[in-house]
Design an enzyme around this catalytic site. Structure first.
Site: not given
Lengths: 307, 307, 307, 307
Positions: A61, A64, A188, A236, A254
Site C-alpha cells: 500500500s 498508493k 492494482y 487507516y 502490509v
C-alpha cells in the site's frame, strides 16, 4: 544520523516481539518477521541507512502514494469528484462507509479509494502501459532503474484478492470505475507488488520533500496536499495514533514498509514485516516514534532546533 | 502581516454567501453572519488583527482544546484509556461509533470524547471549582483576566442539549463517566459558553506554540501531541479537508471561531458565525486557506521560506 | 373466490400509479407497468385466477424460496452454520451487516444469503446439473414441464450484476463460498431468470401448503420453517410492514412477482412489475392487503371463520 | 394439556443450564435462575398451568405489548408516523439505526420505540394517571385486580437506566417526544415494573386471542396487527429465530417472561429468569419450542389437525 540509525536498528532487531506477518497474501506469508531496515534520504543528497536496508520487500500500500501522484498528474483535481479526503475511521478494506456514501470512497489511501486512483491513471490505456508509466515515475523519483514488479506476488494477490474484487465490483455498481474490474484489479495488484529496498524507497520518497535538489515530479502545492493526506489517512484506522506518536506524514504497507516524510528535510523508509493490530509494521512504527523523538522532526514542534 | 490580514478580512466581508448560523442553540441563532475577524499572535510577541477582531463570540468547541490540556494536566496519559486518538469519520455529535466501540469515544474533540475530558478535569471537584480552574488556565494563556463565561448561553445549551445528554448517559451506561451526568453536562455547557474575541483567542492559543516567550502551560511533548490531534480530529468529518487545504492544526467551534496553530511561529484565530456543511465556519475556513497559501505556513511544506 | 379475484384485478388495473419498473436489469427495464395478474391454488386442487395471470414474468428473488428448499434438501440444517435466520433491517443487496458479522449473511432471502443457498445446492456439481435439478423441483411442484429459464435475462444479469459480484467476492473472502464466484453467480443469475405465469407460480407454491393433496417435496417441519422465514424476512426491509398489512408469509421478486402462502389453505401468486420503495411490487402488495382483508386469511386471526 | 405442561415444566426444571439472570437491574440480579413456570389460557375459558406458575415476576418488556395497545387506543394509527414496523436486526437498546433514520425507532418493541409508545399513551396526562390507566387495562384483560407495580424495581431502573435515558434524550433531540424525558422515563420504568404470575400473564394475554369469550379490549384488525408485530419484532435480534423455532407471535422481557399468542386458541405465558444471548428467557424459549412442536400450534402449519 548514522549512529542514531544504528542504535534504532539494533533496538528493533533485539525486540523479541516483532508482530505477525500478514497471512492473507500467500507469497508474503513465509517471510521472517525478525528483520528491520531503515534509510534516510536527506534534502542535501546524503543517504544514511542501517539494518536490512538493502533487502527488497513488497511495498504494497505504500504504492498508493505513487499511484495518487500519477493519477493527479493525469486527471488533476477531477479525481476529488470520485474520492474523498477524509479519514475513514475504519480498516483498510472496509466496505461499510462506502455504502453510506454512494460509492465514493473516503480517501485515496484505503483500498477502495486507491482503486479509484488506479482507474484514474489507467485513463483508457492498457494495464501494461499504465504500469510502465508508474514504474518510470518511481524509478525517476528514486533515480534507480532496477526497481521492478514481482510478478509472482502480483499473481498471488489477484488469485486471492476476493476482498479487493468485492470493493471493485462495488465501485463499479455505482459507476465509479471507468475501466473494467479486471483491468483495474490487475493493474492494482501489480502496483502493490512493486519491490524496493529501504534505501530505494527513501530515495523514491524524495519527490515529496520540499527542497531544491529533490526530483521535481509534482508541484509544491500538490506535494503539500499529498503530505496532508498521508498525515490524516496514511495509516487507516491507526492514522491518528501515528500522527500523535510520530508527528510526520507517512504511508504504510502490509508488507511491513512505511514511507515517512519530513517535509523540508528528508524522506525516511523503514521496513519490518511483522504487523500491529492496525495492519501497520509494528517495529517500523515503534522505530519511527523513537526517530521522531530523537530528531524532533515532528511537524507539530519547532523545526529549527535539531542540529 | 497587517496588510495581509486587512486584505483577507476585506475579501471575507465582501463575500455575499457567509453560510448559515447554527440554529440549535437559541442564544446563538440570532447572530448576524456578515461578520469576520482575524488575529495573529506571533512567537515574538507581536499581535496583528483585522475585521471584527474585538467582537466577543462564543468559543463553543474550541474550548475542547483547553479542556483536553487541563484534563491531561490532571490525569495525564490515563485519559487515553477512556478516549481514543483517531478521527471519527462522522459528525460531531454522532453516537454511531460509540456503540461499535463499547463506550470509548473516538477522540477528545468530538462531543462524546470532550465529555470524557470534562469528566477528567472535574476529577471529584465541584463544577464551580473546575470551571474556575479552566478560566484561570485560559486567562493565564491569554494573559487577560477579562475572559469570562456567558451564563445565558450556558443555560440555553443545558436546556436544549438533548443530544449531549444522550451522549453523556450513553457514556455513563458504559461506566465511562465518574461524575454524575448532570455535573458533567453542566460543566461542559459552561465550558462551551466561554466568550472571547479573536484577539483574546489568538493570545490564548500561544500555549500550543513552541517558542521561548510563549506561556509554558504544557510540556513540549504534550504540545506536539495536542497539535497532532487538532490536525487529524479538529474539524470533525471535515478534518481531512482542513488539513488538505490549510495544512495547520486547528480546532473549530459551532459559534464560528477557529483556532489554528503554526507550531513554531504563531497562534491564529478567525471568526465568522456562518457555517459550512461540516458545522465549521465557512468564511473562517476559506480565510485560513488563503492565509496558508499566502504565508506558506503549511506544516507540510518548507518552514523557513517565508520572511 | 373468482369474483373476489376479478374485483381485485379490476381495481389494480384501474390504479393510475403502478410504481416504477426496476431499471437496473436492462432486459426487464422495458416492461409495461400497467399489468396485473393474480392466481390462487387451493388445497382442494381448485385454481382461480384473474387479470394477466397467464403472462410469463421473471420470478427473480421469488426463486430464493425454491433455492432454499433445494439447499435444505441437499445439506440439511448444516446451512444454518453459513447463513442466519434474522431479518436484516436493510435493503436486499446491502453489504453493511455482512461486515459486522464476519461474512455470515443475515438470512437466506437477502442476496448475500441466497448466494450461500445457491452455493449449497451446487454442492460440487456443475451449474448446468444444479440448474437442471432446480427446474425439476419447480416443475414437479407446479406439475408443469413448460417452466424454463430465460437465457437473455440471465445473461443480462451476469453482465450488469456488479453488486452481486461484490457480495459473492465478499463471502468468498470469508471462506463462505465453496464453488468459484463465477459458478455461484452464473447459477444464481440463471435461477433468478426462471420465468412463470401467476398460475404456474401459485401451483409451484403449493409445496409450502400443509394439506393432503399438495406435492410432498419437503417435510412438514421444513415447510413451517420456510414459511416462518418468508414471514420475517421475505420482503427485505419491508418484511415487517407486509406481515402487519397482509399477515401471511410471502416472498417478493424485483420482477414484480410475490408468492404468498396461506399455510393450510392455498398458495397465492400476484404479479405487477411496478415497485414500491422497498423494491416489492406496489400493486401486488396492495392487492394482497385487500385479499387478506376480504378473506380473513391472516395467520394472526381466526382461521376457521371464513367459509 | 395438563400432562403436556407438567412434562415441559419437569424437563425445564431438570435443566442444569438455565442461563444467566440479567444483572443490569440490581433489584432483579439476585433472583434464582432455577425457576420455571408455564400457564395456558384457552379460548374456551379453561386455564392450565405447571411449575412456578404462581410466582410473581417483573414482566419488563412484555409490558410493551400492553403499552402499544393502550397507545393505539389513545392516538390510533397516528403512532406510525413516529415509530416504524420493521425488525431492527439489532439488540433491544441499540441506538445505531436510530441515527440512520432521523429519530424514528424501528418498531414499538425495541426500547426506543417503546418510549414513543409510552409518550403516546401519556398524551398530556400525568404519569400517575397514565399508569393508572395502564393498570386498569391489564387488570381488565386478566380479570384480576391484584396486579400491581413493584415500586422498588421501578426506582431501581430509573436510577440505573442510563441507556434508556440516552435513548429518550436522543428521541427528544429529534422532537420525537412530547412529554419531558423525565416523565416518559418515569412512566416507562414503572410500566416495566408491573409484576404478574404466569397465570395472570396468560389471562392478561387473552385480549390478543380471536375468540368469542375473550376480553374485547381491541378490535379484531388491531389484534391481528399487534400479533404480526410480535411475530416479526417481539424478540429483538432473536425474532427470526423464535418465529423459525416456535412459529407463534411472542414478546419477551428481560425478567424472563414470555407472552405467546396462538391467535385462535390461547394465550400462553412462560417464565424462567435465566437469559440466552439475545436477552430472552433461555428455558422459556426452549419450552415454547417443545410446546409448539407437541401441539402443532405454529401459525405456519395446519391449525385444525390437533384435537
Amino acid at each position: 544520523m548514522q549512529s542514531l540509525l544504528d542504535e534504532i536498528a539494533a533496538e528493533a532487531l533485539a525486540d523479541p516481539n516483532p508482530g505477525s506477518v500478514a497471512s492473507y497474501i500467500p507469497e508474503l506469508a513465509g517471510i521472517d518477521p525478525h528483520q528491520f531496515g531503515i534509510a534516510v534520504a536527506l534534502a542535501n543528497g546524503e543517504v544514511y541507512s542501517a539494518g536490512h536496508a538493502e533487502v527488497p520487500f513488497s511495498i504494497q500500500s505504500v504504492s498508493k502514494v505513487f499511484a495518487l501522484a500519477l493519477a493527479l498528474g493525469r486527471v488533476g483535481d477531477q479525481i476529488w469528484r470520485r474520492v474523498g479526503r477524509e479519514p475513514s475511521g475504519l480498516s483498510f478494506d472496509s466496505i461499510l462507509l462506502l455504502e453510506r456514501e454512494d460509492g465514493i470512497p473516503r480517501n485515496p489511501f484505503i483500498n477502495a479509494g486507491a482503486l479509484v486512483a488506479t482507474d484514474s491513471y489507467l485513463a483508457g490505456s492498457q494495464p501494461r502501459e499504465a504500469l510502465g508509466e508508474l514504474l518510470r515515475f518511481i524509478r525517476a523519483a528514486a533515480d534507480d532503474e532496477r526497481i521492478h514488479i514481482n510478478e509472482r506476488v502480483a499473481a498471488s494477490e489477484i488469485e486471492t484478492g476476493h476482498r479487493n474484487f468485492s470493493l471493485a465490483h462495488y465501485l463499479a455498481s455505482y459507476g465509479n470505475l471507468q475501466a473494467s474490474v479486471e483491468k483495474v484489479l490487475g493493474t492494482y495488484c501489480h502496483q502493490c507488488a512493486v519491490e524496493m529496498t529501504c534505501r530505494q524507497l527513501a530515495l523514491a520518497g524524495r519527490f515529496l520533500v520540499d527542497a531544491p535538489r529533490m526530483p521535481g515530479l509534482v508541484s509544491v502545492e500538490r506535494r503539500r496536499r499529498i503530505n496532508a493526506l498521508m498525515m490524516t489517512c496514511g495509516h487507516y484506522d491507526g492514522s491518528g495514533d501515528f500522527a500523535f506518536r510520530v508527528g510526520m506524514p507517512g504511508k504504510s504497507g502490509v508488507g511491513g514498509g512505511i514511507l515517512v516524510i519530513s517535509p523540508s528535510r528528508a524522506a525516511i523508509a523503514v521496513w519490518s514485516p511483522g504487523l500491529n493490530r492496525y495492519g501497520n509494521s509494528k517495529l517500523g512504527t515503534e522505530a519511527m516514534e523513537r526517530f521522531a523523538h530523537r530528531t524532533g522532526w515532528s511537524v507539530f514542534g519547532v523545526p529549527h532546533r535539531e542540529g
